[in-house]
Design an enzyme around this catalytic site. Structure first.
Site, PDB file in Angstrom:
ATOM      1  N   ARG A   1     -29.652  15.663  22.845  1.00 33.35           N
ATOM      2  CA  ARG A   1     -29.419  14.390  22.153  1.00 33.35           C
ATOM      3  C   ARG A   1     -30.574  14.005  21.236  1.00 33.35           C
ATOM      4  O   ARG A   1     -30.362  13.469  20.150  1.00 33.35           O
ATOM      5  CB  ARG A   1     -29.219  13.284  23.193  1.00 33.35           C
TER       6      ARG A   1
ATOM      7  N   ALA B   1     -27.019  11.597  34.398  1.00 27.11           N
ATOM      8  CA  ALA B   1     -27.278  10.258  34.935  1.00 27.11           C
ATOM      9  C   ALA B   1     -26.444  10.025  36.186  1.00 27.11           C
ATOM     10  O   ALA B   1     -26.945   9.555  37.209  1.00 27.11           O
ATOM     11  CB  ALA B   1     -26.991   9.181  33.896  1.00 27.11           C
TER      12      ALA B   1
END
Ligand code: ADP
Length: 455
Positions: free
Chosen positions: A283, A437
């Protein structure tokens, strides 16, 4: 007002529910306090995908060769080796058990015939919840919490921690300006999420991430737990590492889940009509590449077939409508028409498309080495979505150990204080990989809930 529970959990996101459920399974009386009117936090608005090497969908799809070791390596490398190796190892080794716990004990439904391969991962290993969002996780965890008799107080904002003889013994909160005290006989578990929505805290940690950036985060993600724990002596790490999500809404900052077709081969193109980055890069790399393009944005382009095959068009139809209203996506009958709509030079664009389709066919991408293989762009209508990076995840936060105990500056646990989820700062290192996450928050949430009361 004053209440007394064995365990007080602060923050009703994925980490908070996991911790609360495990603490209640131990037989403790448990409450979760949540400052927003609704539960769910960032977990709710996320895609909800969860990495678990060796999972049952990999088995069904015949994806061989993945292992906890490779997942560990990917995660460490993805975080520039700044994560704590023991805790990353613990997350990697626990990932499959955490996913099975969600499936078997919490009744979360995952798609049984599809996985995502997020940027930086060597395998398709991310389970996808039905509906392609965290809603499924939160709905099922909330139902489980209700079944276990866990009390949830919404619009109740923790302000500070109470201590008795150096042990954490409760939380002072406010509910519509009214002070409420929650005593915690066994301790407090902080699960308040990151600080992506707190521009001041963000800029203090890293001046790059000021208000030029929007955020994909829920408004509740303001770092409260990090601050409260620091007030009782907790130490922090990695705060400067802040992650942007590359493909977000340039007007509102919201994450684009419609654009999840990227994980199955959709392409990013700049204003000049050219590709400029591997679409499955990390990312941070893609975000930086987009910021460096003309205008600081990019177009994600894909066709009807990919949208259908990935299920993204169906799952995120509302987002598609919103993007159309905001003039951020154009659905074109022909490729030329789509390029013209956004003032992309048609000739260059068509040359790029020709290459993409050839690479899709051969499975090789000599330009950017797409690690999964590009998807062809052939079948109308064609989707041209304008996107830009937005603050998404804060890697840094509280230092915990393998029992999710919060550590002080000398590396010792602060008695009866636990933390799990995005507010911890030692697992994802300098950069969190997609799908990590949920694995992190469920794993360490459970560890905190099981550990509390045993020390
Ligand atoms: P995680 O992914 O770590 O579980 P989430 O963002 O999903 O984090 O959830 C964190 C939750 O904590 C959010 O619902 C947020 O509103 C809540 N929260 C944040 N600060 C406080 C606070 N001071 N008091 C109560 N709840 C809070």
């Amino acid at each position: 007002e004053e209440y007394t529970y064995d365990v007080v959990v602060v923050g009703a996101g994925g980490a908070g529910f996991s911790a609360a459920i495990e603490a209640a399974e131990q037989g403790y009386s448990v409450t979760i306090i949540e400052k927003m009117p609704v539960t769910g936090g960032n977990t709710l608005i996320s895609g909800g995908e969860m990495n678990a090497p060796g999972n049952w969908v990999q088995e069904k799809l015949g994806i061989d060769g993945d292992s906890t070791d490779i997942y560990y390596e990917d995660t460490m490398e993805g975080g520039n080796n700044e994560g704590n190796p023991e805790l990353v190892r613990l997350m990697a080794d626990s990932a499959l058990a955490s996913a099975e716990w969600l499936k078997d004990e919490v009744n979360v439904e995952f798609l049984d015939d599809q996985l995502f391969q997020f940027g930086g991962h060597s395998f398709q290993r991310a389970l996808i919840p039905v509906g392609h969002t965290g809603q499924e996780l939160i709905d099922k965890m909330e139902a489980k919490a209700a079944e276990l008799g866990i009390d949830i107080y919404t619009e109740t904002e923790a302000q500070s921690l109470l201590t008795t003889d150096e042990a954490v013994s409760g939380v002072v909160a406010t509910n519509h300006d009214q002070e409420v005290t929650f005593n915690a006989a066994q301790g407090v578990i902080l699960t308040t999420g990151g600080f992506g929505s707190n521009v001041e805290m963000r800029t203090e940690a890293n001046e790059e991430y000021d208000d030029r950036y929007g955020t994909t985060n829920s408004p509740g993600a303001t770092g409260d737990g990090i601050i409260m724990a620091q007030e009782v002596g907790a130490t922090v790490d990695n705060l400067e590492h802040i992650q942007t999500y590359p493909v977000s809404n340039p007007k509102t900052g919201e994450i684009s889940l419609l654009a999840d077709s990227r994980f199955d081969g959709a392409t990013l193109i700049n204003q000049e009509g050219e590709r400029f980055v591997e679409e499955l890069e990390r990312r941070d790399v893609i975000s930086k590449a987009i910021i460096d393009q003309t205008g600081g944005y990019a177009y994600q382009v894909w066709d009807q077939t990919l949208g259908e095959e990935t299920g993204t068009l169906e799952a995120h139809q509302r987002e598609l409508e919103q993007l159309q209203e905001q003039d951020l996506i154009y659905v074109a009958d022909t490729l030329e028409e789509g390029a013209e709509y956004w003032d992309i030079p048609v000739e260059q664009f068509m040359e790029t498309i020709e290459k993409i389709n050839a690479y899709a066919e051969s499975g090789e991408d000599p330009d950017f080495n797409h690690r999964k293989g590009l998807a062809s762009i052939k079948d109308a209508p064609f989707y041209f979505q304008k996107a830009a990076p937005s603050v998404h995840h804060t890697m840094g936060g509280l230092v915990i150990n393998e029992h999710a105990e919060v550590l002080n500056e000398s590396g010792e646990p602060i008695k009866n204080l636990y933390a799990a989820g995005e507010l911890t700062g030692v697992i994802q290192g300098a950069n969190r990989l997609g799908g990590n996450a949920i694995t992190d928050i469920i794993t360490f949430g459970r560890i905190a809930g099981k550990r509390i009361g045993h020390h």
